[in-house]
Design an enzyme around this catalytic site. Sequence first.
Site, PDB file in Angstrom:
ATOM      1  N   THR A  54       0.945  -1.245  -0.019  1.00 53.07           N
ATOM      2  CA  THR A  54      -0.029  -0.015  -0.027  1.00 53.07           C
ATOM      3  C   THR A  54       0.811   1.235   0.064  1.00 53.07           C
ATOM      4  OG1 THR A  54      -1.694  -1.317   1.145  1.00 53.07           O
ATOM      5  CG2 THR A  54      -1.907   1.204   1.231  1.00 53.07           C
ATOM      6  N   CYS A  82     -16.716  -5.250   4.268  1.00 55.27           N
ATOM      7  CA  CYS A  82     -17.264  -4.549   5.452  1.00 55.27           C
ATOM      8  C   CYS A  82     -16.939  -3.108   5.162  1.00 55.27           C
ATOM      9  CB  CYS A  82     -17.213  -5.104   6.810  1.00 55.27           C
ATOM     10  SG  CYS A  82     -18.361  -4.320   7.880  1.00 55.27           S
ATOM     11  N   THR A 124      13.851   4.765   9.839  1.00 55.62           N
ATOM     12  CA  THR A 124      14.831   3.802  10.183  1.00 55.62           C
ATOM     13  C   THR A 124      14.512   2.554   9.668  1.00 55.62           C
ATOM     14  OG1 THR A 124      15.431   4.991  12.064  1.00 55.62           O
ATOM     15  CG2 THR A 124      16.162   2.796  12.027  1.00 55.62           C
ATOM     16  N   HIS A 154       4.232 -10.132   3.059  1.00 58.12           N
ATOM     17  CA  HIS A 154       3.293 -10.981   3.712  1.00 58.12           C
ATOM     18  C   HIS A 154       2.635 -11.803   2.706  1.00 58.12           C
ATOM     19  CE1 HIS A 154      -0.712  -8.971   3.529  1.00 58.12           C
ATOM     20  NE2 HIS A 154       0.043  -7.873   3.505  1.00 58.12           N
ATOM     21  N   SER A 157       4.692  -6.851  -1.811  1.00 61.97           N
ATOM     22  CA  SER A 157       4.334  -7.142  -0.286  1.00 61.97           C
ATOM     23  C   SER A 157       4.965  -8.315   0.307  1.00 61.97           C
ATOM     24  CB  SER A 157       3.068  -6.960  -0.103  1.00 61.97           C
ATOM     25  OG  SER A 157       2.814  -7.004   1.373  1.00 61.97           O
TER      26      SER A 157
END
Length: 381
Positions: free
Chosen positions: A72, A322, A230, A194, A192
Amino acid sequence: MNRLFLDFASTTPVHPEVISVIESAFKNLPGNPSSIHDDGRKARFAIEDARERVASLLGKQPSEIVFTASATESINTVLKSWFFHHLPAKSTYYSSPAEHHATLLTLEYLESKGVEFHQIQPDQSGIVHPFQPEQGSLVSLMAVNNELGSILPSATIQSVLNSGASLHIDAVQALGKIDLSTFMDADFLSFSGHKFYGPRGVGLLVVKSGSDLEPLLHGGAQERNRRSGTEPTALILGFAKALELALATQETTFNQALKLNNYLRKNLKSIVPEVQFNSQDDGSPFILNFTLSSDPKEQIDSEAVIMGLDAKGISVSSGSACSSGSWEPSHVLKAIGKSDYEAQTTLRVSFGHGITETDLDRFTETLDGILKKMKLALTLL
Ligand code: PLP
């Protein structure tokens, strides 16, 4: 009973070897990589070594690698950087209404600030076909659609590059899963950690040499002044390790996903003969998106199905999300022409490490039981 996770497109569990690398980095590399003392230098060395390995695995130069906190962030950086770089002139963007919200909502935000944003309509499978963007514009498209698994055709990439537009590819659902070579000519690529068994909290932005990038974050000038803050040494090392593992096993995991995908298609057909597969046969095999019913009289609700599956220990995703306390049909399913009811009866199963055909039998039997109960409840109304 063990939980059965079939939602690998949303995130993946961190690979045990990646956990070891992260643990060791947290223990042994406590220094700030910008410090000039020995602790700092060791952390810096480890990060630059990880950068070189990531660059080499992706066929890029280390100077083209920018570590971020998420895809993102990478996507926001590219899209907003373009806007700032071209000010005060108006910048022009192209994307599709089936993109991830990280792209779509950023472009809608930029549109509210005055940019021109053209939405290219995808076909019924979510595929964007070749088109001619304006010279000097920025095009942002997904390599693999995260809900449908559809793959961006190389002809579309060529049409964009031949038009003299710049190209950003959101390659989050492609890395470690399908061959990336057709996407690697893009000016910018977002990834990304993950999504391929690496840690959450680390993303990657690949910036082609010579492409302009205004930083989104200003501060300590880390990452060659392209992303201040950092560096999270342990997460960056974990990202590099996860990438090595994912690419080394890509062919095997791809074939395994293909087998599982075909197996589940057959299973689903046997319990719901009218099931519609929204994922193409030649899309990413890691994602299978399907609509259970097109007839509103059947009153199937994927939220209730998902909760029923969850109660039996199974995690999958639905065709709605949602938003502000109410369930909205997925914008991707709307973009490919699904009705609100169809979106409401749509599920996404995504495959990953350790899933077997026996697991898919368990999923199918559980789903069958839930659908039968729903039908029975309807007849009793
Ligand atoms: N793009 C795609 C295609 C995704 O699937 C995701 C995550 O779901 C993102 C972007 C955002 O990634 P991150 O969670 O790293 O911000």
